[in-house]
Design a protein around this motif. Structure first.
Motif, PDB file in Angstrom:
ATOM      1  N   LEU A 108     -81.728  32.735 -24.806  1.00 31.16           N
ATOM      2  CA  LEU A 108     -80.353  32.783 -25.287  1.00 31.16           C
ATOM      3  C   LEU A 108     -79.627  31.525 -24.833  1.00 31.16           C
ATOM      4  O   LEU A 108     -79.978  30.927 -23.804  1.00 31.16           O
ATOM      5  CB  LEU A 108     -79.631  34.016 -24.729  1.00 31.16           C
ATOM      6  N   GLY A 109     -78.599  31.148 -25.579  1.00 30.67           N
ATOM      7  CA  GLY A 109     -77.773  30.026 -25.174  1.00 30.67           C
ATOM      8  C   GLY A 109     -76.992  30.356 -23.911  1.00 30.67           C
ATOM      9  O   GLY A 109     -76.851  31.524 -23.534  1.00 30.67           O
ATOM     10  N   THR A 110     -76.455  29.342 -23.283  1.00 29.93           N
ATOM     11  CA  THR A 110     -75.740  29.486 -22.018  1.00 29.93           C
ATOM     12  C   THR A 110     -74.684  30.574 -22.058  1.00 29.93           C
ATOM     13  O   THR A 110     -74.522  31.331 -21.109  1.00 29.93           O
ATOM     14  CB  THR A 110     -75.081  28.145 -21.634  1.00 29.93           C
ATOM     15  N   TRP A 111     -73.957  30.682 -23.164  1.00 29.17           N
ATOM     16  CA  TRP A 111     -72.840  31.607 -23.244  1.00 29.17           C
ATOM     17  C   TRP A 111     -73.154  32.835 -24.086  1.00 29.17           C
ATOM     18  O   TRP A 111     -72.257  33.617 -24.382  1.00 29.17           O
ATOM     19  CB  TRP A 111     -71.612  30.899 -23.824  1.00 29.17           C
ATOM     20  N   GLN A 112     -74.410  33.019 -24.493  1.00 25.17           N
ATOM     21  CA  GLN A 112     -74.740  34.108 -25.413  1.00 25.17           C
ATOM     22  C   GLN A 112     -75.124  35.401 -24.703  1.00 25.17           C
ATOM     23  O   GLN A 112     -75.732  35.388 -23.635  1.00 25.17           O
ATOM     24  CB  GLN A 112     -75.899  33.707 -26.326  1.00 25.17           C
ATOM     25  N   GLY A 113     -74.778  36.501 -25.358  1.00 26.95           N
ATOM     26  CA  GLY A 113     -75.191  37.829 -24.932  1.00 26.95           C
ATOM     27  C   GLY A 113     -75.491  38.663 -26.165  1.00 26.95           C
ATOM     28  O   GLY A 113     -75.102  38.318 -27.290  1.00 26.95           O
ATOM     29  N   ILE A 114     -76.194  39.761 -25.958  1.00 30.62           N
ATOM     30  CA  ILE A 114     -76.523  40.686 -27.041  1.00 30.62           C
ATOM     31  C   ILE A 114     -75.577  41.872 -26.925  1.00 30.62           C
ATOM     32  O   ILE A 114     -75.433  42.461 -25.842  1.00 30.62           O
ATOM     33  CB  ILE A 114     -77.989  41.161 -26.942  1.00 30.62           C
ATOM     34  N   TYR A 115     -74.967  42.229 -28.049  1.00 32.17           N
ATOM     35  CA  TYR A 115     -73.974  43.296 -28.050  1.00 32.17           C
ATOM     36  C   TYR A 115     -74.334  44.422 -29.002  1.00 32.17           C
ATOM     37  O   TYR A 115     -74.764  44.181 -30.128  1.00 32.17           O
ATOM     38  CB  TYR A 115     -72.604  42.764 -28.492  1.00 32.17           C
ATOM     39  N   PHE A 116     -74.114  45.652 -28.525  1.00 30.74           N
ATOM     40  CA  PHE A 116     -74.062  46.810 -29.403  1.00 30.74           C
ATOM     41  C   PHE A 116     -72.611  46.904 -29.855  1.00 30.74           C
ATOM     42  O   PHE A 116     -71.698  46.950 -29.026  1.00 30.74           O
ATOM     43  CB  PHE A 116     -74.470  48.089 -28.663  1.00 30.74           C
ATOM     44  N   CYS A 117     -72.389  46.935 -31.161  1.00 32.04           N
ATOM     45  CA  CYS A 117     -71.039  46.914 -31.723  1.00 32.04           C
ATOM     46  C   CYS A 117     -70.693  48.279 -32.302  1.00 32.04           C
ATOM     47  O   CYS A 117     -71.277  48.700 -33.303  1.00 32.04           O
ATOM     48  CB  CYS A 117     -70.941  45.865 -32.824  1.00 32.04           C
ATOM     49  N   GLU A 118     -69.771  48.940 -31.663  1.00 27.50           N
ATOM     50  CA  GLU A 118     -69.295  50.241 -32.125  1.00 27.50           C
ATOM     51  C   GLU A 118     -68.088  50.040 -33.033  1.00 27.50           C
ATOM     52  O   GLU A 118     -67.166  49.314 -32.677  1.00 27.50           O
ATOM     53  CB  GLU A 118     -68.896  51.101 -30.925  1.00 27.50           C
ATOM     54  N   PHE A 119     -68.115  50.698 -34.200  1.00 26.34           N
ATOM     55  CA  PHE A 119     -66.997  50.595 -35.132  1.00 26.34           C
ATOM     56  C   PHE A 119     -66.457  51.954 -35.569  1.00 26.34           C
ATOM     57  O   PHE A 119     -65.574  52.014 -36.415  1.00 26.34           O
ATOM     58  CB  PHE A 119     -67.407  49.786 -36.364  1.00 26.34           C
TER      59      PHE A 119
END
Length: 134
Positions: A108-119
């Motif tokens: 991943l890039g320096t500032w990247q994270g993986i997100y679960f997106c609740e809508f």
């Protein structure tokens, strides 16, 4: 087996839950050094994305902008559950993300994270992680 299911409880109608450490922990558990990870959400009103995880204002701004694009109430919506906006947001974000694994780490890039997106929360949700060696 190199697939794992997680269950999470979301707490708001719209929220981004950082799942990067969960995904990395599973990669570590599998001992795969080189390969790929697929993170998949089996819900039609939630999704998976990769984005900045250094400044929490980014995800707050994203939620606000999604609400501007897809207002929760629209006089022309016909879906009886009343959550058309959640379906639109989930379709925009997508249901999965792929990340390269190298030297046993997510690339991943320096500032990247993986997100679960609740809508369409709060809800009890699941997501899957598949590690593919090679």
């Amino acid at each position: 087996m190199m697939i794992k299911q997680w269950t999470i409880q979301t707490t708001k109608r719209d929220e981004f839950v950082d799942i990067t450490s969960l995904v990395q922990s599973f990669v570590t558990e599998t001992r795969v050094q080189e390969g790929m990870v697929v993170v998949y959400c089996p819900h039609t009103t939630a999704g998976i994305t990769i984005n900045e995880n250094a400044d929490p204002d980014v995800t707050r701004d994203m939620i606000r902008r999604f609400d501007e694009l897809y207002p929760w109430y629209h006089s022309l919506d016909r879906h009886s559950e009343g959550n058309t906006a959640a379906h639109m947001k989930a379709s925009t974000v997508g249901s999965s993300a792929h990340v390269i694994v190298t030297k046993g780490q997510l690339l991943l890039g320096t500032w990247q994270g993986i997100y679960f997106c609740e809508f369409d929360g709060p809800r009890t949700r699941t997501f899957y992680v598949k590690v593919i060696e090679g």
